[in-house]
Design an enzyme around this catalytic site. Structure first.
Site, PDB file in Angstrom:
ATOM      1  N   TYR A 257       0.803  -1.173   0.045  1.00 27.32           N
ATOM      2  CA  TYR A 257      -0.151   0.008   0.123  1.00 27.32           C
ATOM      3  C   TYR A 257       0.827   1.253   0.026  1.00 27.32           C
ATOM      4  O   TYR A 257       2.167   1.324   0.059  1.00 27.32           O
ATOM      5  CB  TYR A 257      -1.244  -0.049   0.906  1.00 27.32           C
ATOM      6  N   GLU A 258       0.141   2.487  -0.098  1.00 25.20           N
ATOM      7  CA  GLU A 258       0.819   3.819  -0.468  1.00 25.20           C
ATOM      8  C   GLU A 258       1.704   3.622  -1.592  1.00 25.20           C
ATOM      9  O   GLU A 258       2.691   4.496  -1.690  1.00 25.20           O
ATOM     10  CB  GLU A 258       1.447   4.029   0.641  1.00 25.20           C
ATOM     11  N   GLY A 259       1.220   2.934  -2.716  1.00 24.23           N
ATOM     12  CA  GLY A 259       2.206   2.810  -3.737  1.00 24.23           C
ATOM     13  C   GLY A 259       3.211   1.839  -3.449  1.00 24.23           C
ATOM     14  O   GLY A 259       3.942   1.652  -2.783  1.00 24.23           O
TER      15      GLY A 259
END
Length: 595
Positions: free
Chosen positions: A441-443
């Site tokens: 997550y978060e890229g």
């Protein structure tokens, strides 16, 4: 169920001996009066809360998970709500926030250290206040005065929490194709409709209101990322008194059943003509949301450091107690039926890998937080610009390199525990499961690698990278002539030169074929991550050499770990450099039909 104690000695070493933060704060007017004793007192109290209140809920929270009761109602695991109440009553949400809105105004590096401990104790629980702090930072930077007055005091106090609503069922990182719509209501509000997925902390029973920061499109918005706006969408619309009023048209439709972080509610959020207010300018929502996204990426770095540290602590305790076979060089505990497994070389390899990654990550992440403080508060404009460029360059490394290493370190913990590591009651398999999301997550870490190489390095012709390289070169020049530093400075100088050559080589190839960037990005980030760790290990070794005569075993251990890092972990770059140089041909020349 394991154990956790805040690593205060090493935290203090990084802050006061490596970074000399008290002296640095003298150049930041709003923090100039903060002293070492105050910083240490805050960290000690935070450590107590984490070990005594949060850590005991980690395993039980994972086993119980969150419960979706229908009609948008979500219940967190037993004890989570009480722990959050204690967190709020103690004032922890306000630690790094602006005093104008009720905050305590402490530097980012103090808040950063708090979050290391929170994440070691209970990553799933920590995501609730962590996302709220990100929402606070976004509104503090881009909200109108009215929105700031309405929402920031509540977020700072912790009585309201926040989320970040980006992802949709048909798009993850590619936000340019999101479909959520925002229709003007004729006043200063908008009617927002759409569906968001994977929304961490999207619904829960910890706070009286939840503030969603939602990306959506205006009716006349251009296509792609240039047509995205940001809106604040509260669960309950505040009334004239600033308290939760009417229920808004935003509701949790379900929660995800996940591999890990079971104690955090990962929600499908449905927006049905929900009332929202714009944050920032029309069609420039990504600019505003990047404040929260970058905060979240730094937060993932702290999640990863936290898991690396707690996995190491438990691995070390187990390795000293677990009896298994005899040492290859003869019995080390002849009075016992077998030797403790810490006598075996491969167990020590895994323990020292965890320790080396944890201590370098602590130095790197605390230094990065100090750069954020400089960017925001330093009296010298040139220093602010320098710090901003370094933070921009190194954020993808903080997110990706630390989370890669955390997954390796938690797997080492499970391996050290052997069969017990695979059994839930011992707690190690939870750390592996929890660590795995940090790479996604978060890229994803692949996206972070592209960001580093494509945008942060090649995008400005290496200008930001040269600023970090200058720090390395200055240290090498100052210490390279000292015989006692050769074992640390020589490999640091070597990897610095190799990164410079590799960057130029990839840049030249990318001008002919952009796929070369995509092919090289992941091993490139691993390589630069090791350059960063080498720099901090060499600096820490310098301090340890200067102070080893004191007889404090802490410095002896620091030197031993530095030597292990350079001997056993830095050589990974021989592989990653070859991988980066191998180019795109071995992948892109394979026809799809051959897969």
């Amino acid at each position: 169920m394991g154990q956790y104690a805040a690593p205060l000695r090493d935290m203090q070493f990084v802050l006061h001996e490596l970074l000399n933060v008290e002296a640095e704060l003298r150049h930041m007017p709003k923090h100039a009066e903060l002293d070492t004793d105050t910083i240490n007192a805050v960290l000690e109290e935070a450590g107590k809360f984490c070990s005594e209140v949060l850590f005991p809920l980690n395993h039980s929270g994972d086993q119980e998970g969150c419960t979706y009761a229908g009609d948008g109602v979500v219940t967190t695991p037993k004890g989570f709500r009480q722990a959050y109440r204690q967190y709020v009553e103690a004032g922890w949400p306000a630690l790094g926030c602006d005093p104008q809105y009720g905050g305590q105004g402490l530097p980012a590096f103090v808040n950063n250290a708090l979050y290391e401990m929170l994440n070691s104790a209970n990553q799933a629980w920590t995501m609730y206040p962590g996302l709220s702090h990100g929402a606070y930072e976004c509104l503090h930077a881009h909200g109108t005065h009215e929105l700031q007055q309405r929402y920031l005091p509540k977020l700072v106090a912790g009585v309201w929490t926040g989320t970040m609503c980006l992802t949709e069922p048909h798009c993850g990182t590619d936000l340019g194709i999101l479909r959520t719509k925002a229709e003007p209501n004729g006043d200063d509000s908008y009617s927002i409709s759409g569906t968001k997925i994977f929304i961490s902390s999207g619904e829960h029973d910890l706070a009286e209101n939840i503030i969603h920061l939602v990306l959506a499109r205006l009716p006349d918005a251009p296509t792609g990322t240039k047509g995205i706006s940001l809106f604040i969408v509260p669960k309950f619309v505040p009334n004239d008194a600033g308290e939760p009023g009417e229920r808004n048209g935003v509701k949790c439709g379900s929660i995800e059943h996940k591999m890990g972080i079971h104690g955090n509610a990962t929600c499908v959020i449905n927006l049905d003509n929900a009332k929202g207010w714009m944050v920032g300018e029309p069609n420039k929502g990504l600019n505003a949301m990047f404040v929260m996204m970058n905060a979240a990426r730094l937060g993932v770095g702290m999640q990863s450091l936290g898991l690396t540290e707690v996995a190491y602590q438990n691995s070390l305790t187990y390795a000293k107690e677990r009896l298994q076979m005899r040492s290859l060089t003869g019995p080390k505990a002849p009075e016992k039926a077998a030797d403790p497994i810490i006598v075996h070389p491969d167990v020590r390899r895994m323990l020292l890998t965890q320790k080396a990654y944890a201590e370098a990550a602590r130095a790197f992440s605390y230094w990065s937080a100090l750069q954020i403080d400089k960017e925001l508060s330093h009296a010298d404009e040139a220093e602010r610009k320098q710090a901003a460029d370094l933070v921009a360059l190194l954020t993808p490394i903080l997110k990706a390199f630390l989370s890669d290493n955390a997954f390796e370190s938690t797997n080492h913990a499970m391996q050290i525990y052997g069969g017990h590591g695979f059994i839930a009651e011992w707690g190690m398999e939870q750390y592996v499961r929890d660590a795995r999301i940090n790479m996604l997550y978060e890229g994803t870490n692949g996206i972070q690698s592209l960001d580093l190489l494509g945008r942060k390095v090649l995008g400005d012709m290496g200008a930001k990278m040269k600023k970090f390289a200058k720090l390395v070169a200055e240290f090498v020049e100052a210490e390279g002539i000292k015989p006692e530093m050769q074992e640390f400075v020589n490999p640091l100088a070597d990897i610095g030169e190799k990164v410079q050559k590799l960057t130029m080589e990839i840049g030249m190839k990318a001008m002919q074929n952009p796929d070369e960037v995509g092919a090289a990005a992941v091993p490139y980030l691993r390589t630069v991550g090791h350059l960063v760790f080498s720099y901090f290990w060499a600096r820490m070794a310098r301090i340890a050499l200067d102070k080893q005569a004191s007889g404090d075993p802490f410095y002896k251990a620091k030197l031993a770990t530095a030597r292990f890092y350079f001997a056993k972990l830095l050589p990974e770059t021989a592989m990653t450099i070859r991988q980066a140089r191998a180019g795109s041909k071995p992948m892109m020349d394979v026809e799809e039909a051959l897969f």
